[in-house]
Write a protein that holds these residues in place. Sequence first.
Motif, PDB file in Angstrom:
ATOM      1  N   HIS A 188       1.119  -0.901   0.394  1.00 50.14           N
ATOM      2  CA  HIS A 188      -0.131  -0.039   0.249  1.00 50.14           C
ATOM      3  C   HIS A 188       0.875   1.536   0.385  1.00 50.14           C
ATOM      4  CE1 HIS A 188      -3.812  -1.741   1.621  1.00 50.14           C
ATOM      5  NE2 HIS A 188      -3.366  -2.511   0.467  1.00 50.14           N
ATOM      6  N   ASP A 189       1.725   1.267   0.679  1.00 53.77           N
ATOM      7  CA  ASP A 189       2.338   2.133   1.113  1.00 53.77           C
ATOM      8  C   ASP A 189       3.113   2.191  -0.528  1.00 53.77           C
ATOM      9  OD1 ASP A 189       4.266   4.291   2.942  1.00 53.77           O
ATOM     10  OD2 ASP A 189       5.948   2.986   1.643  1.00 53.77           O
ATOM     11  N   ASP A 190       3.971   2.139  -1.698  1.00 55.65           N
ATOM     12  CA  ASP A 190       4.324   1.869  -2.471  1.00 55.65           C
ATOM     13  C   ASP A 190       3.275   2.409  -4.064  1.00 55.65           C
ATOM     14  OD1 ASP A 190       6.842   1.210  -1.622  1.00 55.65           O
ATOM     15  OD2 ASP A 190       6.540  -0.985  -2.312  1.00 55.65           O
ATOM     16  N   VAL A 191       2.054   1.874  -3.103  1.00 55.42           N
ATOM     17  CA  VAL A 191       0.556   3.030  -4.025  1.00 55.42           C
ATOM     18  C   VAL A 191       1.333   4.374  -3.928  1.00 55.42           C
ATOM     19  CG1 VAL A 191      -1.024   2.516  -4.993  1.00 55.42           C
ATOM     20  CG2 VAL A 191      -0.660   1.849  -4.290  1.00 55.42           C
ATOM     21  N   ILE A 192       0.451   4.769  -2.336  1.00 55.15           N
ATOM     22  CA  ILE A 192       0.902   6.301  -2.229  1.00 55.15           C
ATOM     23  C   ILE A 192       2.395   6.571  -2.100  1.00 55.15           C
ATOM     24  CG2 ILE A 192       0.629   7.329   0.339  1.00 55.15           C
ATOM     25  CD1 ILE A 192      -1.149   4.954   1.154  1.00 55.15           C
ATOM     26  N   ASP A 193       3.182   6.563  -1.946  1.00 56.81           N
ATOM     27  CA  ASP A 193       4.198   6.957  -1.870  1.00 56.81           C
ATOM     28  C   ASP A 193       5.021   7.465  -3.502  1.00 56.81           C
ATOM     29  OD1 ASP A 193       4.339   7.720   0.530  1.00 56.81           O
ATOM     30  OD2 ASP A 193       6.337   6.194   0.920  1.00 56.81           O
ATOM     31  N   LEU A 194       4.299   6.518  -4.752  1.00 59.75           N
ATOM     32  CA  LEU A 194       4.499   6.283  -5.991  1.00 59.75           C
ATOM     33  C   LEU A 194       5.630   5.978  -6.106  1.00 59.75           C
ATOM     34  CD1 LEU A 194       3.248  10.567  -6.899  1.00 59.75           C
ATOM     35  CD2 LEU A 194       1.927   8.147  -6.985  1.00 59.75           C
ATOM     36  N   SER A 195       6.096   4.710  -6.050  1.00 61.33           N
ATOM     37  CA  SER A 195       7.187   4.729  -5.720  1.00 61.33           C
ATOM     38  C   SER A 195       7.731   3.922  -6.675  1.00 61.33           C
ATOM     39  CB  SER A 195       7.574   3.717  -4.342  1.00 61.33           C
ATOM     40  OG  SER A 195       7.456   4.202  -3.524  1.00 61.33           O
ATOM     41  N   ASP A 196       8.928   3.600  -7.277  1.00 65.66           N
ATOM     42  CA  ASP A 196       9.202   2.423  -8.162  1.00 65.66           C
ATOM     43  C   ASP A 196      10.474   1.413  -8.089  1.00 65.66           C
ATOM     44  OD1 ASP A 196      11.427   3.775  -8.061  1.00 65.66           O
ATOM     45  OD2 ASP A 196      11.409   5.115 -10.296  1.00 65.66           O
ATOM     46  N   SER A 197      10.414   1.678  -6.829  1.00 71.82           N
ATOM     47  CA  SER A 197      11.348   0.030  -6.990  1.00 71.82           C
ATOM     48  C   SER A 197      10.886   0.223  -5.439  1.00 71.82           C
ATOM     49  CB  SER A 197      12.636   0.299  -7.078  1.00 71.82           C
ATOM     50  OG  SER A 197      13.395   1.809  -6.475  1.00 71.82           O
ATOM     51  N   ARG A 198      11.448  -0.748  -5.084  1.00 71.43           N
ATOM     52  CA  ARG A 198      11.494  -1.728  -3.888  1.00 71.43           C
ATOM     53  C   ARG A 198      12.307  -3.179  -3.892  1.00 71.43           C
ATOM     54  NH1 ARG A 198       9.805  -0.533   1.230  1.00 71.43           N
ATOM     55  NH2 ARG A 198       8.531   0.335   0.274  1.00 71.43           N
ATOM     56  N   ARG A 199      13.955  -3.072  -2.418  1.00 72.18           N
ATOM     57  CA  ARG A 199      13.863  -4.544  -2.824  1.00 72.18           C
ATOM     58  C   ARG A 199      15.246  -4.903  -3.913  1.00 72.18           C
ATOM     59  NH1 ARG A 199      10.248  -8.387   1.023  1.00 72.18           N
ATOM     60  NH2 ARG A 199       9.933  -6.092   2.879  1.00 72.18           N
TER      61      ARG A 199
HETATM   62 MG    MG Z   1       7.646   4.652   0.765  1.00 68.68          MG
END
Ligand code: MG
Length: 464
Positions: A188-199
């Motif tokens: 959910h956080d990556d949707v809210i933060d408009l993130s494009d990468s994780r791990r």
């Molecule tokens: Mg975040």
Amino acid sequence: MFSRFTRLRCYSSSSFKTAIDTAEKLVSPSSTKFNDPFSIVSHEMSNLAKSIANLIGSGHPTLNRVSSYYFEAEGKNVRPLIVLLLSKALSKIPIEQRNRISIDKYDVTEQSHIKGTPTNISSIAGKSVDDSLSPLAILHGINPKVILDPLSKPMDKLPEFDILNGILPKQRRLAEIVEMIHTASLLHDDVIDLSDSRRGRPSGNIAFTNKMAVLAGDFLLGRASVAISRLRNPEVIELLSTTIANLVEGEFMQLKNTVINEVDNEINNDGESKRIPDPTGKVPTKQHEYSVNLVNHDTNVEAAFEYYLHKTYLKTASLMSKSCRAAAVLSGAQDDIIEQSYQFGRNLGLCFQIVDDMLDYTSSDTQFGKPSQADLKLGLATAPILFAWEKEPKLGELIARKFNQPGDVEIARKSVEKYNGLEKTREMATDYCLKALNNLRFLPESDARSALELLTNSILTRTK
Ligand code: MG
Ligand code: FPP
């Protein structure tokens, strides 16, 4: 609520050095034999992803892909690691002193084994952590194929390493639940933060879509809730359910950023201000505790630090502290140990997030595995900029407008450097680290306790 923490902001470099020296002394010499706290619970940790996979399988291949996506890449797994190490450390308290609740006899420990409790009891419906109380037809809904519902599968035979390790099956399940809740919040956080990468990979919202990422997070929460209820402990159910609400409360406080730009009928939506509907009054809502009259600079800074620490507790430390408390409740330990376990998780969680906020200023994208220096760009005022604002009142305007004017981010970054915002933030984190180490002293000395001490210190010195 957090005012006593804000007083800790008067740091000097000599107090910092003393703090580091004290931290080093607090870690008992025996801990030097561990290079890696993982080694103490390596068996459980290596089975974590597999056990979680058993809890989240569904009959929907794409849903399976999205909901297992973050478990495939190597995360820090710090939350389950803490729960498992703490559970092992708690098991060193003599069983006679762990009679606050009667430990489920299917939760076999080494000590209860010695006392004659059989270790190979076949499970009875509703008794073990994997057993259902509801009729399977109801759980399965309209598609009653057993393969679609891994939650209805009988529990595997109690693995040998549980007995040897003293970690109860319910505590092991607790570690899995905590990682599921955390992963749901990241989707959910990556949707809210408009993130494009994780791990080190495209984030869930990019690899799939916003819609699928949100639904997968919801699904993980649903499955986590079933697993929580099967722990059959009302106190633990209450603690874990509250962590989910706290995560949302923390994220909401972050959306609003700080107390100083609080305008009750406006929200900032991806850089745009949006008027929100006026309350109809049909549902009474309470004014929150931060709606205060801000009168002068010192009061404003004080209130902003309080807001920041409260948000940090809800967003990060709540899950750690309440899962530590839950591990202690499940161990049957007495109230003082339960409270110290809670405080340990709380102090560690605050330290963890404060370090995270500091690393956001200092790390490169590759080192961090996710975009760094993102907080200012997202308009977030974390500890480093608050420390700078304390010395430079003009920064208040930038914080209030969420650094949305050209040049704001650069000015903020330079001020953090000028006023030693990062050093002061590290000192604040060190203070929580020391408190967490003190909380651990209530546990008997053991390898697991030493590993927790090492882990606590490594959170302070981590670079990613
Ligand atoms: Mg975040
Ligand atoms: C990471 O923060 C995010 C969290 C610790 C919690 C996010 C909580 C929600 C989105 C509320 C919904 C909760 C659930 C349980 C579905 P960050 O953005 O500072 O860290 P990052 O850099 O890793 O993204």
